[in-house]
Design a protein around this motif. Sequence first.
Motif, PDB file in Angstrom:
ATOM      1  N   TYR A  29       0.837  -1.201   0.000  1.00  0.00           N
ATOM      2  CA  TYR A  29       0.000   0.000   0.000  1.00  0.00           C
ATOM      3  C   TYR A  29       0.872   1.251   0.000  1.00  0.00           C
ATOM      4  O   TYR A  29       1.947   1.262   0.597  1.00  0.00           O
ATOM      5  N   ASP A  30       0.403   2.291  -0.672  1.00  0.00           N
ATOM      6  CA  ASP A  30       1.026   3.608  -0.615  1.00  0.00           C
ATOM      7  C   ASP A  30       0.070   4.543   0.111  1.00  0.00           C
ATOM      8  O   ASP A  30      -1.149   4.378   0.039  1.00  0.00           O
ATOM      9  N   HIS A  31       0.633   5.507   0.828  1.00  0.00           N
ATOM     10  CA  HIS A  31      -0.164   6.563   1.445  1.00  0.00           C
ATOM     11  C   HIS A  31       0.075   7.838   0.661  1.00  0.00           C
ATOM     12  O   HIS A  31       1.227   8.211   0.415  1.00  0.00           O
ATOM     13  N   LEU A  32      -0.992   8.511   0.273  1.00  0.00           N
ATOM     14  CA  LEU A  32      -0.913   9.764  -0.467  1.00  0.00           C
ATOM     15  C   LEU A  32      -1.345  10.917   0.437  1.00  0.00           C
ATOM     16  O   LEU A  32      -2.292  10.769   1.212  1.00  0.00           O
ATOM     17  N   SER A  33      -0.670  12.037   0.321  1.00  0.00           N
ATOM     18  CA  SER A  33      -1.074  13.272   0.986  1.00  0.00           C
ATOM     19  C   SER A  33      -1.386  14.285  -0.112  1.00  0.00           C
ATOM     20  O   SER A  33      -0.514  14.613  -0.928  1.00  0.00           O
ATOM     21  N   ILE A  34      -2.635  14.760  -0.147  1.00  0.00           N
ATOM     22  CA  ILE A  34      -3.116  15.612  -1.234  1.00  0.00           C
ATOM     23  C   ILE A  34      -3.756  16.876  -0.653  1.00  0.00           C
ATOM     24  O   ILE A  34      -4.596  16.790   0.251  1.00  0.00           O
ATOM     25  N   PHE A  35      -3.369  18.026  -1.186  1.00  0.00           N
ATOM     26  CA  PHE A  35      -3.982  19.286  -0.779  1.00  0.00           C
ATOM     27  C   PHE A  35      -5.091  19.640  -1.758  1.00  0.00           C
ATOM     28  O   PHE A  35      -4.922  19.544  -2.973  1.00  0.00           O
ATOM     29  N   GLN A  36      -6.219  20.086  -1.211  1.00  0.00           N
ATOM     30  CA  GLN A  36      -7.336  20.560  -2.031  1.00  0.00           C
ATOM     31  C   GLN A  36      -7.786  21.911  -1.488  1.00  0.00           C
ATOM     32  O   GLN A  36      -8.073  22.042  -0.294  1.00  0.00           O
ATOM     33  N   GLY A  37      -7.854  22.911  -2.375  1.00  0.00           N
ATOM     34  CA  GLY A  37      -8.353  24.228  -1.990  1.00  0.00           C
ATOM     35  C   GLY A  37      -9.839  24.171  -1.679  1.00  0.00           C
ATOM     36  O   GLY A  37     -10.554  23.297  -2.162  1.00  0.00           O
ATOM     37  N   MET A  38     -10.299  25.102  -0.878  1.00  0.00           N
ATOM     38  CA  MET A  38     -11.705  25.123  -0.490  1.00  0.00           C
ATOM     39  C   MET A  38     -12.569  25.625  -1.639  1.00  0.00           C
ATOM     40  O   MET A  38     -12.206  26.585  -2.319  1.00  0.00           O
ATOM     41  N   PRO A  39     -13.723  25.019  -1.862  1.00  0.00           N
ATOM     42  CA  PRO A  39     -14.582  25.387  -2.991  1.00  0.00           C
ATOM     43  C   PRO A  39     -15.153  26.802  -2.912  1.00  0.00           C
ATOM     44  O   PRO A  39     -15.546  27.352  -3.919  1.00  0.00           O
ATOM     45  N   PHE A  40     -15.166  27.411  -1.729  1.00  0.00           N
ATOM     46  CA  PHE A  40     -15.715  28.766  -1.620  1.00  0.00           C
ATOM     47  C   PHE A  40     -14.716  29.834  -2.060  1.00  0.00           C
ATOM     48  O   PHE A  40     -15.066  30.995  -2.190  1.00  0.00           O
ATOM     49  N   LEU A  41     -13.454  29.464  -2.296  1.00  0.00           N
ATOM     50  CA  LEU A  41     -12.467  30.429  -2.758  1.00  0.00           C
ATOM     51  C   LEU A  41     -12.713  30.761  -4.223  1.00  0.00           C
ATOM     52  O   LEU A  41     -13.158  29.925  -5.003  1.00  0.00           O
ATOM     53  N   THR A  42     -12.393  31.963  -4.606  1.00  0.00           N
ATOM     54  CA  THR A  42     -12.625  32.398  -5.980  1.00  0.00           C
ATOM     55  C   THR A  42     -11.765  31.621  -6.968  1.00  0.00           C
ATOM     56  O   THR A  42     -12.251  31.114  -7.968  1.00  0.00           O
ATOM     57  N   ASP A  43     -10.487  31.512  -6.688  1.00  0.00           N
ATOM     58  CA  ASP A  43      -9.562  30.789  -7.566  1.00  0.00           C
ATOM     59  C   ASP A  43      -9.108  29.516  -6.870  1.00  0.00           C
ATOM     60  O   ASP A  43      -8.074  29.502  -6.200  1.00  0.00           O
ATOM     61  N   VAL A  44      -9.894  28.467  -6.996  1.00  0.00           N
ATOM     62  CA  VAL A  44      -9.563  27.202  -6.345  1.00  0.00           C
ATOM     63  C   VAL A  44      -8.480  26.500  -7.167  1.00  0.00           C
ATOM     64  O   VAL A  44      -8.687  26.198  -8.344  1.00  0.00           O
ATOM     65  N   PRO A  45      -7.318  26.265  -6.561  1.00  0.00           N
ATOM     66  CA  PRO A  45      -6.281  25.555  -7.296  1.00  0.00           C
ATOM     67  C   PRO A  45      -6.658  24.087  -7.457  1.00  0.00           C
ATOM     68  O   PRO A  45      -7.431  23.551  -6.660  1.00  0.00           O
ATOM     69  N   PRO A  46      -6.118  23.415  -8.471  1.00  0.00           N
ATOM     70  CA  PRO A  46      -6.401  21.985  -8.614  1.00  0.00           C
ATOM     71  C   PRO A  46      -5.755  21.217  -7.461  1.00  0.00           C
ATOM     72  O   PRO A  46      -4.814  21.724  -6.823  1.00  0.00           O
ATOM     73  N   PRO A  47      -6.227  20.014  -7.170  1.00  0.00           N
ATOM     74  CA  PRO A  47      -5.591  19.213  -6.124  1.00  0.00           C
ATOM     75  C   PRO A  47      -4.096  19.057  -6.413  1.00  0.00           C
ATOM     76  O   PRO A  47      -3.675  18.979  -7.565  1.00  0.00           O
ATOM     77  N   LYS A  48      -3.299  19.021  -5.328  1.00  0.00           N
ATOM     78  CA  LYS A  48      -1.847  18.929  -5.475  1.00  0.00           C
ATOM     79  C   LYS A  48      -1.316  17.817  -4.576  1.00  0.00           C
ATOM     80  O   LYS A  48      -1.620  17.778  -3.378  1.00  0.00           O
ATOM     81  N   LEU A  49      -0.528  16.934  -5.177  1.00  0.00           N
ATOM     82  CA  LEU A  49       0.110  15.864  -4.415  1.00  0.00           C
ATOM     83  C   LEU A  49       1.194  16.460  -3.535  1.00  0.00           C
ATOM     84  O   LEU A  49       2.106  17.124  -4.029  1.00  0.00           O
ATOM     85  N   ARG A  50       1.110  16.233  -2.227  1.00  0.00           N
ATOM     86  CA  ARG A  50       2.089  16.759  -1.276  1.00  0.00           C
ATOM     87  C   ARG A  50       3.167  15.730  -0.967  1.00  0.00           C
ATOM     88  O   ARG A  50       4.268  16.094  -0.577  1.00  0.00           O
ATOM     89  N   GLY A  51       2.826  14.443  -1.089  1.00  0.00           N
ATOM     90  CA  GLY A  51       3.806  13.419  -0.763  1.00  0.00           C
ATOM     91  C   GLY A  51       3.242  12.019  -0.907  1.00  0.00           C
ATOM     92  O   GLY A  51       2.024  11.831  -0.980  1.00  0.00           O
ATOM     93  N   VAL A  52       4.163  11.046  -0.931  1.00  0.00           N
ATOM     94  CA  VAL A  52       3.807   9.635  -1.031  1.00  0.00           C
ATOM     95  C   VAL A  52       4.685   8.853  -0.062  1.00  0.00           C
ATOM     96  O   VAL A  52       5.905   9.047  -0.031  1.00  0.00           O
ATOM     97  N   LEU A  53       4.075   7.993   0.726  1.00  0.00           N
ATOM     98  CA  LEU A  53       4.808   7.031   1.541  1.00  0.00           C
ATOM     99  C   LEU A  53       4.576   5.664   0.923  1.00  0.00           C
ATOM    100  O   LEU A  53       3.427   5.238   0.782  1.00  0.00           O
ATOM    101  N   GLN A  54       5.647   4.980   0.555  1.00  0.00           N
ATOM    102  CA  GLN A  54       5.532   3.685  -0.114  1.00  0.00           C
ATOM    103  C   GLN A  54       5.736   2.533   0.865  1.00  0.00           C
ATOM    104  O   GLN A  54       6.230   2.718   1.970  1.00  0.00           O
ATOM    105  N   HIS A  55       5.382   1.340   0.394  1.00  0.00           N
ATOM    106  CA  HIS A  55       5.635   0.080   1.106  1.00  0.00           C
ATOM    107  C   HIS A  55       4.994   0.050   2.491  1.00  0.00           C
ATOM    108  O   HIS A  55       5.617  -0.343   3.468  1.00  0.00           O
ATOM    109  N   ARG A  56       3.749   0.445   2.558  1.00  0.00           N
ATOM    110  CA  ARG A  56       2.982   0.398   3.802  1.00  0.00           C
ATOM    111  C   ARG A  56       2.136  -0.870   3.812  1.00  0.00           C
ATOM    112  O   ARG A  56       1.953  -1.524   2.785  1.00  0.00           O
ATOM    113  N   SER A  57       1.595  -1.198   4.985  1.00  0.00           N
ATOM    114  CA  SER A  57       0.719  -2.363   5.096  1.00  0.00           C
ATOM    115  C   SER A  57      -0.722  -1.898   5.284  1.00  0.00           C
ATOM    116  O   SER A  57      -0.978  -0.726   5.571  1.00  0.00           O
ATOM    117  N   LEU A  58      -1.640  -2.825   5.167  1.00  0.00           N
ATOM    118  CA  LEU A  58      -3.052  -2.512   5.359  1.00  0.00           C
ATOM    119  C   LEU A  58      -3.286  -1.975   6.768  1.00  0.00           C
ATOM    120  O   LEU A  58      -4.135  -1.120   6.984  1.00  0.00           O
TER     121      LEU A  58
END
Length: 106
Positions: A68-97
């Motif tokens: 399993y991999d763990h993903l950390s993703i940032f998402q801007g709030m929908p009420f903001l005028t210019d909502v940026p697209p989701p952005k990958l902040r990091g990945v942790l690999q080789h994790r277990s369930l």
Amino acid sequence: MSSVPGKTDWSETKDANENTQDLCNLMKGDVEKMTGKKYTQFKAVKYRTGPGPRGEITLIKVNVGEDYDHLSIFQGMPFLTDVPPPKLRGVLQHRSLDDSLVPFTN
């Protein structure tokens, strides 16, 4: 004494849903670039959310076949005028369930 959830709290870990999988699918190319791997299996299993600067951070546990991999993703709030697209902040690999989803960046 129990704590009252506030805006600095992380959610409980929940089962992934269609929205979680859609976010994984959107981030798959970025994850492959970051890890240098091509994934044939990329299935969201669990997720949790927490506060981010002007948005929300989503942690997702993804079944990638052998582990399993763990993903950390940032998402801007929908009420903001210019909502940026989701952005990958990091990945942790080789994790277990059984590994907990905990906040990270890398």
